[in-house]
Design an enzyme around this catalytic site. Structure first.
Site, mmCIF file in Angstrom:
data_model
loop_
_atom_site.group_PDB
_atom_site.id
_atom_site.type_symbol
_atom_site.label_atom_id
_atom_site.label_comp_id
_atom_site.label_asym_id
_atom_site.label_seq_id
_atom_site.Cartn_x
_atom_site.Cartn_y
_atom_site.Cartn_z
ATOM 1 N N LYS A 80 0.862 -1.181 0.000
ATOM 2 C CA LYS A 80 0.000 0.000 0.000
ATOM 3 C C LYS A 80 0.898 1.232 0.000
ATOM 4 O O LYS A 80 2.060 1.175 0.451
ATOM 5 C CB LYS A 80 -0.894 0.010 1.249
ATOM 6 N N GLY A 180 -20.299 6.457 4.131
ATOM 7 C CA GLY A 180 -19.373 6.777 3.056
ATOM 8 C C GLY A 180 -19.971 6.486 1.702
ATOM 9 O O GLY A 180 -20.248 5.329 1.364
ATOM 10 N N GLY A 182 -18.685 7.522 -1.380
ATOM 11 C CA GLY A 182 -17.749 7.748 -2.471
ATOM 12 C C GLY A 182 -17.994 6.741 -3.578
ATOM 13 O O GLY A 182 -19.098 6.195 -3.704
ATOM 14 N N ASN A 183 -16.990 6.462 -4.374
ATOM 15 C CA ASN A 183 -17.205 5.588 -5.530
ATOM 16 C C ASN A 183 -17.747 4.218 -5.153
ATOM 17 O O ASN A 183 -18.722 3.734 -5.746
ATOM 18 C CB ASN A 183 -15.889 5.430 -6.312
ATOM 19 N N VAL A 184 -17.151 3.575 -4.151
ATOM 20 C CA VAL A 184 -17.620 2.248 -3.768
ATOM 21 C C VAL A 184 -18.989 2.326 -3.101
ATOM 22 O O VAL A 184 -19.901 1.561 -3.438
ATOM 23 C CB VAL A 184 -16.601 1.551 -2.840
#
Length: 355
Positions: A80, A180, A182-184
């Site tokens: 990462k 959350g 966001g994209n996911v």
């Protein structure tokens, strides 16, 4: 700040700090393991409080990637990277190109992809300086943002957990709170809404909330209330370490299954959830769709092969939940043991092959 003394250090193979004066880049790459192959994992950009927080995050994230790829049956190790800085103001083309040079300096031991604060456009800028990135769109081929595959894997995990805990293979009328969007989280909301679930959500970004409401008709919950809302399933899809002693005591969901990496603030949190009777789906098991997508992009094997592979997440999770139930253990403990066993087996095979 020392790497080896960090509580999050887990026999990592390599931890590298990068700095570029002209662009202001301050970044860390952590390679946890290359037992199964090159270390692959997203690049995250976040405005960390200090260097110690960035180091802790990258160490924990890279370890999770090792386990994620092992249980997904991928020939990848775990790595990462994190960039220290506010993506809304410091994410310049010069900084991203410098990050590409930093990644390239490791000679392919680490391969980067999208993560929080870093999208397809940002990876494309890194790719101007290195070939060791994934998640780029390719004309006429499978490529681009892997977040829809991540969302699909989490969706399958939720469906599996609901069947295990509630005894139904349908999500119609099942309430799910997504922290959350966001994209996911956005794609997950669409899959759940399409299956008839009652979807609630919250995000610190107003535009993310509006997009999810407009596209999927979700109901918004104040950010500070989302973890404690009364639902069947809580899906943490923001940053990690949201499940701690205090937040777990306040949970009113029977299942926790989300996309965020490292949702557990400490190993003890897994047992705390078990003690409260909350079914926890290990994040590194059900959010593996993205890294599976990255693998198939690199293999140029197409969308159908990706989908079939992602759907194996449900089979893996079923086995983990079955073993955990029989042993009276947390699914987190069982999943970690399974992944560790696969790594030991791979290490033994490499030793045999060396003779």
């Amino acid at each position: 700040m020392t790497v080896f003394a960090s509580e999050s250090f887990d026999q990592h193979e390599q931890v590298v700090f990068g700095h570029d004066r002209s662009s202001g880049l301050r970044a860390v790459i952590a390679i946890h393991s290359t037992q199964l192959g090159p270390a692959v994992g997203g690049c995250r950009m976040y405005d960390y409080a200090d260097e110690a927080a960035a180091l802790t995050d990258v160490l924990r994230l890279s370890r999770g990637m090792t386990y994620k790829s092992a249980l997904a049956g991928l020939p990848f190790g775990g790595g990462k990277s994190v960039i220290m800085g506010d993506p809304s103001s410091h994410r310049t083309p010069a900084l991203l190109r410098a990050m590409g040079e930093f990644i390239d300096s490791l000679g392919g031991r680490y391969v980067a992809a999208e993560d929080s604060g870093i999208g397809v456009a940002e990876v494309a800028l890194m790719a101007e300086r290195t070939a060791h990135v994934s998640g780029l769109p390719r004309a006429g081929a499978h490529g681009g943002d892997p977040s829809p595959s991540t969302a699909y894997g989490v969706y399958l995990g939720i469906r599996t957990a609901v069947e295990q805990r509630l005894g139904t293979d349908s999500l119609a009328g099942i309430s799910v709170a997504i922290q959350g969007l966001g994209n996911v989280g956005f794609h997950l909301a669409g899959l759940l809404a399409g299956a008839g679930a009652d979807v609630l959500g919250a995000d610190v970004c107003d535009s993310n909330q509006r997009r999810a409401v407009d596209a999927h008709g979700i109901r918004l919950v104040p950010v500070q209330e989302i973890l404690a809302v009364e639902v069947d399933v809580l899906a943490p899809c923001a940053l990690g370490a949201v499940l701690n002693a205090r937040s777990i005591d306040g949970l009113r969901a029977g299942i926790v299954a989300g996309a965020a990496n490292n949702q557990l603030a400490s190993p003890a949190a897994a047992d705390h959830l078990l003690d409260r009777g909350i079914l926890y789906c290990p994040d590194f098991v059900i959010n593996a769709g993205g890294i599976i997508d990255v693998f198939h992009q690199r293999q140029a094997s197409g969308h159908e092969a990706t989908r079939v592979h992602v759907e194996r997440i449900a089979t893996t999770l079923k086995e983990i939940l079955y073993r955990a139930d029989r042993a009276g253990q947390s699914p987190q403990r069982v999943a970690e043991a399974l992944a560790a066993g696969l790594l030991l087996e791979a290490s033994a095979q490499r030793q045999i092959a060396a003779f």
